[in-house]
Design a protein around this motif. Structure first.
Motif, short mmCIF file in Angstrom:
data_model
loop_
_atom_site.label_atom_id
_atom_site.label_comp_id
_atom_site.label_asym_id
_atom_site.label_seq_id
_atom_site.Cartn_x
_atom_site.Cartn_y
_atom_site.Cartn_z
N ARG A 142 0.83 -1.20 0.00
CA ARG A 142 0.00 0.00 0.00
C ARG A 142 0.87 1.25 0.00
NH1 ARG A 142 -5.39 -0.90 0.72
NH2 ARG A 142 -6.00 -2.95 1.49
N ILE A 143 0.34 2.32 -0.62
CA ILE A 143 1.11 3.55 -0.72
C ILE A 143 0.33 4.76 -0.21
CG2 ILE A 143 0.43 4.03 -3.11
CD1 ILE A 143 3.31 5.00 -3.59
N LEU A 144 -1.01 4.71 -0.28
CA LEU A 144 -1.83 5.84 0.16
C LEU A 144 -2.64 5.54 1.42
CD1 LEU A 144 -3.11 7.07 -3.32
CD2 LEU A 144 -1.38 8.13 -1.89
N THR A 145 -3.11 4.32 1.57
CA THR A 145 -3.88 3.98 2.76
C THR A 145 -2.96 3.34 3.80
OG1 THR A 145 -4.43 1.79 1.87
CG2 THR A 145 -5.98 3.57 1.41
N ASP A 146 -3.49 3.19 4.98
CA ASP A 146 -2.73 2.63 6.09
C ASP A 146 -2.51 1.13 5.85
OD1 ASP A 146 -1.61 2.90 8.76
OD2 ASP A 146 -3.29 1.66 9.42
N TYR A 147 -1.43 0.58 6.40
CA TYR A 147 -1.11 -0.83 6.19
C TYR A 147 -2.19 -1.76 6.73
CZ TYR A 147 3.50 0.75 4.82
OH TYR A 147 4.53 1.38 4.18
N GLY A 148 -2.93 -1.31 7.74
CA GLY A 148 -4.01 -2.13 8.29
C GLY A 148 -5.35 -1.90 7.63
N PHE A 149 -5.36 -1.12 6.56
CA PHE A 149 -6.61 -0.77 5.88
C PHE A 149 -7.25 -2.01 5.28
CE2 PHE A 149 -9.28 1.01 2.56
CZ PHE A 149 -9.81 2.13 3.18
N ILE A 150 -8.57 -2.08 5.37
CA ILE A 150 -9.31 -3.22 4.83
C ILE A 150 -10.00 -2.81 3.55
CG2 ILE A 150 -11.19 -4.84 5.26
CD1 ILE A 150 -10.58 -4.46 8.29
N GLY A 151 -9.74 -3.53 2.48
CA GLY A 151 -10.42 -3.28 1.21
C GLY A 151 -9.64 -2.34 0.30
N HIS A 152 -10.29 -1.95 -0.78
CA HIS A 152 -9.69 -1.09 -1.80
C HIS A 152 -10.69 0.02 -2.11
CE1 HIS A 152 -6.56 -4.09 -2.19
NE2 HIS A 152 -7.52 -5.00 -2.22
N PRO A 153 -10.41 1.25 -1.67
CA PRO A 153 -11.44 2.31 -1.64
C PRO A 153 -11.93 2.83 -2.98
CG PRO A 153 -9.30 3.16 -0.93
CD PRO A 153 -9.16 1.68 -1.06
N SER A 161 -18.75 4.93 3.55
CA SER A 161 -18.22 5.30 4.86
C SER A 161 -17.04 4.42 5.28
CB SER A 161 -19.32 5.23 5.92
OG SER A 161 -19.86 3.93 5.96
N GLY A 162 -16.67 3.44 4.45
CA GLY A 162 -15.55 2.56 4.78
C GLY A 162 -15.99 1.39 5.64
N ASN A 163 -15.02 0.59 6.06
CA ASN A 163 -15.30 -0.58 6.88
C ASN A 163 -14.95 -0.36 8.35
OD1 ASN A 163 -16.18 -2.38 4.77
ND2 ASN A 163 -14.06 -2.39 4.06
N VAL A 164 -13.88 0.38 8.59
CA VAL A 164 -13.46 0.66 9.97
C VAL A 164 -13.11 2.14 10.09
CG1 VAL A 164 -12.56 -1.66 10.41
CG2 VAL A 164 -11.04 0.07 9.46
N GLU A 165 -13.11 2.61 11.33
CA GLU A 165 -12.65 3.97 11.61
C GLU A 165 -11.59 3.89 12.69
OE1 GLU A 165 -16.30 5.89 12.69
OE2 GLU A 165 -16.15 5.28 14.78
N MET A 166 -10.74 4.88 12.76
CA MET A 166 -9.72 4.88 13.79
C MET A 166 -9.88 6.10 14.67
SD MET A 166 -6.37 5.53 11.49
CE MET A 166 -5.56 7.08 11.75
N ARG A 167 -9.48 5.92 15.90
CA ARG A 167 -9.54 7.02 16.85
C ARG A 167 -8.44 6.82 17.89
NH1 ARG A 167 -11.51 5.65 21.78
NH2 ARG A 167 -12.70 3.71 21.90
N TYR A 168 -8.09 7.90 18.56
CA TYR A 168 -7.09 7.79 19.61
C TYR A 168 -7.79 7.39 20.90
CZ TYR A 168 -3.46 8.94 22.94
OH TYR A 168 -2.53 8.88 23.95
N ASP A 169 -7.28 6.34 21.56
CA ASP A 169 -7.82 5.88 22.83
C ASP A 169 -6.90 6.37 23.94
OD1 ASP A 169 -8.50 4.39 25.15
OD2 ASP A 169 -9.38 2.83 23.90
N PRO A 170 -7.39 7.30 24.78
CA PRO A 170 -6.52 7.85 25.83
C PRO A 170 -6.11 6.83 26.90
CG PRO A 170 -8.74 8.77 25.97
CD PRO A 170 -8.69 7.92 24.76
N THR A 171 -6.96 5.82 27.14
CA THR A 171 -6.59 4.82 28.15
C THR A 171 -5.49 3.89 27.64
OG1 THR A 171 -8.40 3.39 27.43
CG2 THR A 171 -8.85 4.85 29.27
N GLN A 172 -5.55 3.52 26.36
CA GLN A 172 -4.52 2.66 25.78
C GLN A 172 -3.33 3.47 25.25
OE1 GLN A 172 -5.89 -0.44 23.11
NE2 GLN A 172 -7.98 -0.24 23.89
N ILE A 182 -20.85 5.31 11.89
CA ILE A 182 -21.81 6.08 11.10
C ILE A 182 -22.84 5.11 10.52
CG2 ILE A 182 -22.09 7.56 9.08
CD1 ILE A 182 -19.13 8.31 9.41
N GLU A 183 -24.12 5.41 10.75
CA GLU A 183 -25.17 4.56 10.19
C GLU A 183 -25.37 4.92 8.73
OE1 GLU A 183 -28.81 4.22 12.33
OE2 GLU A 183 -27.78 4.29 14.27
N PRO A 184 -25.41 3.91 7.85
CA PRO A 184 -25.64 4.22 6.43
C PRO A 184 -27.03 4.80 6.22
CG PRO A 184 -25.60 1.85 6.80
CD PRO A 184 -25.27 2.50 8.11
#
Length: 201
Positions: A142-153, A161-172, A182-184
């Motif tokens: 991969r060159i544009l998406t993240d290495y853990g990205f699922i699928g081909h956009p 809306s994609g398959n997954v979203e990422m966020r920062y977890d302050p506890t971890q 996001i609900e379709p």
């Protein structure tokens, strides 16, 4: 103006050529997948062609194009294609080459990296966004998406809306992936009609 080039290309490519069409002042060639690499070498090396530069390479998803009839002239309705734009500095001419991937489940064509090293990142982009595999590419990742990205956009069946979203977890104290929250929904524009709009002007 393109007639001499058209005649030369038919002679040089022979049986590798499926079809050729002229549009917007440029020629587009469709070549057989099994002859793709040899056709490209001929386009680069033959004295009548001398396409020294690969300017662009991209993937295309023809899913649903023409009511599912497919786009290539071979009639098999292949879904994925690779489009390459070539430039001959020596002869001051351009050509566009299209090759369809024979298998929709594993779209695969030969890599052009040994013929034109400039194909490297273009092929990685087509792999990342469309899932097209380039046989012989030394570092296809991969060159544009993240290495853990699922699928081909850029595939037409990829969810908006994609398959997954990422966020920062302050506890971890790290970025985590989670299912999309996001609900379709289908958004239909509301048209406001004001009968008196524009009166009095």
């Amino acid at each position: 103006m393109l007639e001499p080039l058209s005649v030369s290309l038919k002679k040089v490519l022979g049986d590798a050529l499926i079809q050729m069409c002229e549009r917007l002042g440029e020629l587009t060639l469709e070549v057989k997948p099994e002859s793709y690499a040899s056709a490209m070498i001929a386009l680069r090396d033959h004295p009548d062609c001398r396409f020294e530069q690969l300017i662009d390479l991209c993937g295309i998803d023809y899913s649903g194009y023409g009511n599912g009839a497919g786009f290539n002239q071979s009639g098999d309705g292949a879904r994925f294609a690779v489009m390459v734009h070539l430039l001959s500095v020596s002869n001051n001419q351009r050509v566009r080459v299209r090759v369809f991937c024979p298998d929709d489940d594993l779209p695969l064509v030969a890599s052009m990296i040994d013929i034109w090293p400039a194909a490297n990142w273009f092929e990685r982009e087509a792999f990342d966004l469309y899932g097209i595999v380039f046989d012989g590419h030394p570092d296809l990742r991969r060159i544009l998406t993240d290495y853990g990205f699922i699928g081909h956009p850029f595939r037409k069946d990829f969810p908006l809306s994609g398959n997954v979203e990422m966020r920062y977890d302050p506890t971890q104290r790290r970025v985590i992936y989670q299912p999309v929250s996001i609900e379709p929904r289908e958004i239909v524009p509301r048209i406001v009609r004001d009968e008196s709009y524009g009166e009095g002007r």
